[in-house]
Design a protein around this motif. Structure first.
Motif, PDB file in Angstrom:
ATOM      1  N   PRO B   5       0.859  -1.204   0.000  1.00  0.00           N
ATOM      2  CA  PRO B   5       0.000   0.000   0.000  1.00  0.00           C
ATOM      3  C   PRO B   5       0.886   1.242   0.000  1.00  0.00           C
ATOM      4  N   GLN B   6       0.324   2.400  -0.458  1.00  0.00           N
ATOM      5  CA  GLN B   6       1.165   3.562  -0.771  1.00  0.00           C
ATOM      6  C   GLN B   6       2.030   3.911   0.452  1.00  0.00           C
ATOM      7  N   HIS B   7       3.209   4.465   0.162  1.00  0.00           N
ATOM      8  CA  HIS B   7       4.189   4.664   1.223  1.00  0.00           C
ATOM      9  C   HIS B   7       3.735   5.795   2.119  1.00  0.00           C
ATOM     10  N   HIS B   8       4.323   5.964   3.306  1.00  0.00           N
ATOM     11  CA  HIS B   8       3.785   6.920   4.273  1.00  0.00           C
ATOM     12  C   HIS B   8       4.494   8.266   4.189  1.00  0.00           C
ATOM     13  N   ASN B   9       5.420   8.482   3.219  1.00  0.00           N
ATOM     14  CA  ASN B   9       6.129   9.755   3.349  1.00  0.00           C
ATOM     15  C   ASN B   9       5.294  10.910   2.828  1.00  0.00           C
ATOM     16  N   ASP B  10       4.076  10.594   2.265  1.00  0.00           N
ATOM     17  CA  ASP B  10       3.372  11.763   1.719  1.00  0.00           C
ATOM     18  C   ASP B  10       2.623  12.498   2.834  1.00  0.00           C
TER      19      ASP B  10
ATOM     20  N   SER C 231      -4.247 -11.248   7.242  1.00  0.00           N
ATOM     21  CA  SER C 231      -3.913  -9.868   6.833  1.00  0.00           C
ATOM     22  C   SER C 231      -2.997  -9.223   7.866  1.00  0.00           C
ATOM     23  N   SER C 232      -3.174  -9.543   9.154  1.00  0.00           N
ATOM     24  CA  SER C 232      -2.303  -8.897  10.151  1.00  0.00           C
ATOM     25  C   SER C 232      -0.855  -9.309   9.913  1.00  0.00           C
ATOM     26  N   LEU C 233      -0.627 -10.572   9.537  1.00  0.00           N
ATOM     27  CA  LEU C 233       0.756 -11.026   9.273  1.00  0.00           C
ATOM     28  C   LEU C 233       1.275 -10.335   8.018  1.00  0.00           C
ATOM     29  N   ARG C 234       0.420 -10.246   6.993  1.00  0.00           N
ATOM     30  CA  ARG C 234       0.893  -9.618   5.752  1.00  0.00           C
ATOM     31  C   ARG C 234       1.158  -8.137   5.972  1.00  0.00           C
ATOM     32  N   ALA C 235       0.398  -7.525   6.907  1.00  0.00           N
ATOM     33  CA  ALA C 235       0.641  -6.095   7.142  1.00  0.00           C
ATOM     34  C   ALA C 235       2.009  -5.893   7.792  1.00  0.00           C
ATOM     35  N   SER C 236       2.531  -6.940   8.431  1.00  0.00           N
ATOM     36  CA  SER C 236       3.854  -6.778   9.063  1.00  0.00           C
ATOM     37  C   SER C 236       4.971  -7.084   8.085  1.00  0.00           C
ATOM     38  N   GLY C 261       2.023  -5.078   3.766  1.00  0.00           N
ATOM     39  CA  GLY C 261       2.286  -3.784   4.401  1.00  0.00           C
ATOM     40  C   GLY C 261       3.763  -3.666   4.737  1.00  0.00           C
ATOM     41  N   THR C 262       4.131  -2.520   5.313  1.00  0.00           N
ATOM     42  CA  THR C 262       5.559  -2.367   5.646  1.00  0.00           C
ATOM     43  C   THR C 262       5.747  -2.231   7.163  1.00  0.00           C
ATOM     44  N   HIS C 263       4.854  -1.485   7.828  1.00  0.00           N
ATOM     45  CA  HIS C 263       5.160  -1.193   9.247  1.00  0.00           C
ATOM     46  C   HIS C 263       4.362  -2.077  10.203  1.00  0.00           C
ATOM     47  N   VAL C 272      -3.983  -3.115   3.887  1.00  0.00           N
ATOM     48  CA  VAL C 272      -3.832  -4.467   3.295  1.00  0.00           C
ATOM     49  C   VAL C 272      -5.216  -5.048   3.013  1.00  0.00           C
ATOM     50  N   ARG C 273      -6.136  -4.877   3.961  1.00  0.00           N
ATOM     51  CA  ARG C 273      -7.470  -5.485   3.735  1.00  0.00           C
ATOM     52  C   ARG C 273      -8.187  -4.794   2.592  1.00  0.00           C
ATOM     53  N   MET C 274      -8.031  -3.462   2.486  1.00  0.00           N
ATOM     54  CA  MET C 274      -8.708  -2.797   1.364  1.00  0.00           C
ATOM     55  C   MET C 274      -8.112  -3.291   0.043  1.00  0.00           C
ATOM     56  N   ALA C 275      -6.784  -3.455   0.022  1.00  0.00           N
ATOM     57  CA  ALA C 275      -6.157  -3.941  -1.224  1.00  0.00           C
ATOM     58  C   ALA C 275      -6.605  -5.369  -1.496  1.00  0.00           C
TER      59      ALA C 275
END
Lengths: 435, 169, 416, 188
Positions: B5-10, C231-236, C261-263, C272-275
């Motif tokens: 999902p889009q990055h957070h720097n924006d 989704s919670s695992l994928r968000a991490s 996800g990244t963070h 992640v869930r919306m995607a």
């Protein structure tokens, strides 16, 4: 000794005179002046109270209808045509509901709390200048009195939270205290600008000072930022959605009024809508030129080509009705805005709520007063005050004064926004960075 | 390989005005719904159009002339998740033909799962798209054979709607 | 006597304060079922939280041992009611593996379509209630509007809106009704626009950002420590999606992405869930195009042709077998099974699928009798919920709504 | 039959095409981890590390099942987690074989995407807890204890999780009868 300016219409003593003539009493209205003022205040207050309560009942239905239409639903339409009697039905239902006082609750405080919460909003109705004559009490320090009383309603909330012996209500009560305190300051600051302009705190005078077309109103050109701050602070004062933490359903199981049932809950419920109505009315009175029509002249004036001042008898009554119409239109514009916001925005967290007020609204309102002060008292090189050059108050003055004012406002506000966004985004960057 | 999902720097640019713009966008979407026709259904006046497979009230189909189809094989009773929900009493008459004396279904405990309609060898027990089943007492929810059995024409109508030809023989 | 003399009000550090122990639940508006959280609050900050579960325990596993395989199946809808197609799939494929039943391709595509539609309804309900917990009321109604459309599609296929009982061993109950594929395609085509509409209200809303960015952060070790999946695992940041890593049904023939996800905070789980909802729309669109046999009307016409050819062959005296039968991939039932007395051979199977909440597993042990010997359900919410206390400690009380909502936990799956 | 779970090939010799490919793209950063084992061979690998293992062959879905004695369960579990990247403990299902209880741990590796089932027979209802290796086992083991009465030694807080804390008996036992006098509805 305070001599109340005779603030009742002139036809009142004539009628009074006729009645007394029947009994053959001669009356010199000079010594009766104060009695007539009080009599007029009582008559108007009861009239307004009835009108306001009716509009509050209508507002409850309006809220449900507006929220329904915004989510593609129909809204209540079973009770009466288009659901008109829905609020009445709710009221009757609540009347017959059992009035439970929880065990271990402090009975006296528990019953007093809703009354205390409702009292200030009821008092507000007496101070709102619905029309030039329909103003129950023209207090010289009206604006100050309004905000002094409005802090009383918080006592009711905290009392309700504490007295209902329920952990959720306690949390709700504490939150409402914190929220009310931190949002009263920007509220008062916003009105300070307006009082500065009109020079008097009498709400009737503030409205009279905004005579003329819509760009003459304070909220449109002179102090738009105050309008923004006042509207946001009213949402907080009245616990409307972005700030409805005290009775956050999803967390606190509806906060302070969790344990209330029956008429006590109805009182809380109606008081909240009455407060929204009163605050929107003040918003209109202070910033949107109260009962004046947006295009300068009243429709009645345009029709009869007469000046508003010389109208007498039925024409005067017609003018009053039109004034009431304009006032109610603007008030309901704000009420619709509050409902629209309720349909869209989620709730704030307690720390955000406080941060938003102390770190953003209060600095903004301070700067706003600074700008207004410049507008009011800056002196042009030629020795005249900017005020009499302002196109708003003296039509036909030169374009240059316009430019001066806009430049000042742009510089100050632009600087403020950049400063605030740097400050706020740093906070977020810091938070994002440490993740 | 994954669209993160889009990055957070924006969020670092001017957040205050950006915030107001986003709130405005959200509110305009909500307001756009204000002018769309409502999608809700006014239930008692407007009945929902149900599919012909709708799991509503159970019923017993009959032949076109109204004679019973059920042969009392207890398949439906045995396959029902609530064990003894369908009670059937039958006896065999002179020509060894099954005669159903009693066929009760307790709708109070039925979960409308459709297991019975699937295992019935003679396709007799079926669903009707009728969902207004509330009643004033639990006993009234126990439907007996008379309530369940459809007349000949109703059964043929049921079959016609679902594209099956009427059962004449 | 001043205030200091009143016993119990003052301690060495000043005013004596104590923590507020609050029982959130078991009856609470936003616990998505019956969950009790014994929370110790210091002011608004959560100091300690102990979840108490079991209020909704109906012993789904004991019921399996007292009912035959087919009798037990309808009860599955009542347990994971938000995504019961996944429950049915895992249960039915366990028996198919044990009894080695052949599943036609058309059935696998029907199962994929219905499961992905069910994933969208589950995510829609999560989206609606997640925002309702944060305070925004209208997105719930928009999400339910779409959900009703999908329920109408399900009602046409299975006859029920939420309690489907549609999969059978080696097949499905009945074929898709004629014209259904077209209706489904028209719905799926306008769904991404509706998701854009939801996102316009929520994704960049500053209040939502304040409440979700950086809150309830879960890194990969924490996920593994508590067995969090989905989704919670994928968000991490771990791209673990069974449809991609261990493809079941015909997911390996479908091109789709796994949003990661990244963070690993609440905002990433939301994104992640919306995607994922958009991915499900893509999957369904491809399945609708590639389903063997196409629309049911097409299958019926083919079947009618074959019957006519067979009848003609019989008249001409040839052997009707010479006319080729319907393509086995087009059938909707692998082989005839007498559902009443069905006895799969003794065996053991552990089947897993990617349910909207995570890895949904069913460990089935059959002993040749019509009743299962032991069925153990691995619900994803059971492990996902166990991470809540560690995420909550130190956060504000109103963060609970954001964090708990973002975990997408439903209690019947936890308590079984 | 298209073998859905195709990365667990039936015969151990075939190298799983699917997961092998995706596993190769994994960065071989963790040198300490043994090279990737084809699915189905974990039993033999453990035996090389002198852990007594009984091979029970793959179950119906091709998941390899091995039976490990309670004595060296912890050692095997640690080796599986560290050496063979089984980082996700999916579930621990307790089974009541009338005369003895058994708990089956299902493991999954998010790196090699393999499944593995470890069976442990409880010695008079006691078996070592895997909480020290995988903390995720905490709630699962508490549930097996609650419903089947398998005591897990080394578990931090082995109490009932689903049933009320004062419940009598273990419901999922085959010989379980509800004879609790306090339950009034029992008379029906």
């Amino acid at each position: 000794m305070y001599q109340p300016t005779p603030d009742f219409p002139e036809w009142l003593p004539r009628i009074f005179q006729k009645i007394l003539d029947l009994f053959g009493l001669s009356v010199n209205w000079a010594d009766w002046g104060s009695l007539l003022t009080v009599l007029w205040a009582v008559v108007v207050f009861t009239l307004i109270a009835v009108v306001a309560q009716a509009s509050v009942i209508f507002m409850v239905l309006m809220e449900r209808k507006v929220l329904a239409w915004m989510t593609q639903r129909k809204g209540p339409n079973r009770v009466g045509p288009w659901g008109a009697l829905q609020t009445l039905a709710d009221g009757v239902k609540l009347l017959f509901k059992e009035d439970i006082i929880p065990k271990g609750a402090n009975k006296f405080l528990f019953t007093i709390a809703p009354a205390l919460f409702f009292l200030p909003t009821f008092v507000f109705f007496g101070l709102i200048p619905f029309t030039s004559q329909l103003l129950a009490v023209a207090l010289p320090a009206g604006a100050l009195f309004v905000f002094a009383i409005s802090s009383l309603s918080v006592v009711g909330l905290v009392l309700a939270g504490w007295a209902s012996n329920n952990k959720y209500s306690l949390l709700g009560g504490m939150r409402s205290a914190a929220q009310a305190i931190s949002y009263e300051i920007p509220l008062v600051m916003a009105v300070l600008g307006v009082v500065l302009f009109t020079g008097s705190m009498n709400i009737g005078d503030i409205v009279k000072a905004q005579q003329g077309p819509f760009w003459n109103w304070y909220g449109v050109l002179l102090t738009p930022v105050s309008l923004f701050i006042f509207f946001i602070s009213t949402l907080a004062e009245v616990n409307r959605v972005p700030f409805d933490l005290p009775e956050a359903e999803s967390e606190l199981v509806s906060g302070y009024n969790t344990e209330y049932t029956g008429m006590k809950f109805a009182l809380f419920f109606l008081a909240e809508y009455a407060a929204l109505f009163a605050m929107s009315a003040f918003n209109v009175a202070f910033f949107l030129g109260g009962y004046f029509s947006p295009f300068g002249k009243f429709i009645l004036e345009l029709l009869t080509h007469q000046e508003a001042a010389q109208m007498t008898g039925p024409l005067q009554l017609g003018l009053q009705v039109e004034m009431l119409f304009w006032f109610m239109m603007k008030t309901y514009l704000f009420i619709f805005l509050a409902m629209w916001v309720r349909g869209t925005l989620p709730r704030l967290k307690p720390d955000q709520l406080m941060g938003f007020s102390w770190k953003f609204l209060i600095p903004l309102s301070l700067i706003n007063i600074f700008v207004i002060a410049i507008e009011k008292f800056m002196v042009l090189p030629g020795g005249e005050s900017v005020m009499n050059h302002l196109p708003i108050l003296q039509p036909g003055s030169s374009l240059s004064s316009w430019a001066i004012w806009i430049v000042i406002a742009a510089v100050v506000f632009g600087g403020f926004f950049i400063l605030m966004s740097r400050l706020l985004s740093e906070k977020l960057e810091a938070r994002l960075a440490h993740r | 390989m994954s669209t993160s999902p889009q990055h957070h720097n924006d969020f670092t640019q001017n957040r205050v005005l950006e915030g107001l713009k986003e709130i405005g966008k959200g509110m305009s979407t909500v307001l756009s719904h204000y002018f769309r026709p409502p999608v809700t259904l006014e239930y008692p006046e407007v009945m929902p159009d149900l599919s012909d497979r709708f799991h509503g009230r159970l019923c017993l189909l009959t032949k076109s002339d109204g004679t019973d189809l059920c042969i009392g094989c207890q398949a439906c009773a045995r396959v029902c998740p609530c064990n003894d929900l369908i009670q059937i009493e039958m006896h065999r008459d002179a020509q060894k033909k099954p005669v159903i004396d009693q066929f009760t279904i307790d709708l109070g405990r039925c979960i409308f799962c459709g297991n019975c309609t699937e295992v019935c060898p003679v396709d007799c027990i079926k669903f009707l798209p009728d969902f207004e089943l509330s009643d004033f007492s639990r006993e009234a929810l126990v439907l007996d054979k008379k309530d369940l059995t459809l007349s000949g024409e109703e059964s043929d109508q049921w079959r016609l709607v679902r594209g099956m030809e009427p059962l004449v023989e | 006597m001043s205030i200091q003399d009143i016993p119990g009000i003052f301690t060495e550090q000043g005013l004596k304060t104590e923590d507020l122990v609050v029982n959130i639940g078991p009856q609470h508006p936003s616990t998505h079922g019956v969950l009790r959280l014994i929370t110790t609050l210091n002011g608004e900050v959560v100091k300690d939280m102990v979840p108490v579960i079991g209020y909704l325990h109906r012993s789904k596993e004991k019921m399996a041992e007292s009912r035959s395989y087919f009798q037990y199946q309808p009860t599955l809808d009542r347990v994971e009611y938000l995504s019961s197609f996944f429950d049915h799939y895992v249960y039915v494929s366990a028996i198919e593996r044990i009894a080695n039943l052949k599943v036609p391709k058309r059935v696998q595509y029907i199962r994929m379509i219905t499961m992905e539609l069910n994933r969208i309804t589950s995510h829609l309900l999560w989206f609606g209630t997640f925002l309702l917990d944060l305070g925004a009321t209208s997105p719930l109604f928009y999400a339910f509007r779409e959900r009703e459309d999908i329920f109408k599609l399900f009602e046409d296929v299975t006859g029920a809106r939420m309690m489907y009982n549609y999969y059978r061993f080696g097949g499905v109950n009945a074929d898709l009704p004629p014209g259904w594929i077209e209706r489904c395609r028209s719905f799926i085509r306008q769904m991404p626009h509706k998701i854009d509409e939801y996102e316009s209200i929520v994704t960049k809303n500053p209040i939502v950002l304040d409440r979700t960015v950086g809150i309830g952060r879960m890194d990969q070790e924490l996920c593994m420590k508590y067995g969090v999946t989905g989704s919670s695992l994928r968000a991490s940041g771990i791209a673990q999606d069974l449809r991609k890593t261990n493809p079941y049904c015909c997911y390996d023939e479908i091109a789709f992405d796994v949003p990661v996800g990244t963070h690993g905070d609440v905002y990433d789980r939301y994104m992640v869930r919306m995607a994922e909802m958009r991915e499900s729309c893509k999957i369904i669109e491809q399945c609708l195009d590639r389903i063997p046999g196409g629309d049911n009307q097409n299958v019926r016409n083919k079947q009618a042709e074959i019957d006519a050819a067979k009848a003609a062959a019989k008249e001409r005296g040839e052997d009707p077998k010479s006319v080729p039968d319907l393509d086995p991939d087009w059938l909707i039932q692998g082989q005839k099974i007498n559902l009443m007395t069905y006895k799969p051979p003794a065996g053991e199977a552990f089947t897993v699928c990617e349910s909207p909440r995570g890895m949904l597993g069913c460990h089935m042990i059959s002993d040749g009798t019509p009743k299962a010997y032991r069925v153990k359900w691995r619900g994803a919410s059971f492990s996902n919920l166990s991470v809540l206390p560690e995420l909550m400690i130190g956060n504000l009380y109103s963060d609970l709504m954001a964090i708990f909502g973002s975990l997408d936990v439903i209690l019947p799956e936890v308590d079984r | 039959m298209s073998d859905e779970q195709n990365e667990n090939g039936k015969t151990p010799t075939t190298n799983p095409p699917e997961s092998g490919a995706s596993a190769a793209t994994k960065p071989a950063a963790e040198e300490t981890v043994a090279p990737l084992i084809p699915a189905g061979l974990y039993g033999q690998v453990l035996e090389m590390a002198n852990i007594s293992v009984k091979h029970l062959g793959p179950d119906a879905t091709g998941v390899e099942m091995i039976d490990i004695a309670p004595a060296d369960l912890l050692r095997a579990a640690e080796r599986l987690r560290d050496q063979h990247q089984f980082d996700l403990m999916m579930s621990c299902s307790g089974i009541d074989w009338k005369d003895h209880r058994e708990s089956v741990y299902h493991l999954y590796s998010t790196k090699s995407h393999h499944y593995l089932a470890i069976k442990v027979t409880a010695v008079n209802d006691h078996s070592p807890s895997l909480f020290p290796v995988w903390p995720a086992a905490d709630w699962h083991e508490r549930e097996s204890f609650d419903l089947l009465g398998i005591h897990y030694d080394g578990h931090p807080n082995l109490t009932r999780i689903l049933m009320p804390s004062d419940w009598l008996g273990h419901p999922l036992r085959k010989d379980y009868k509800v004879d609790d006098p306090r339950l009034v509805w029992n008379e029906r």
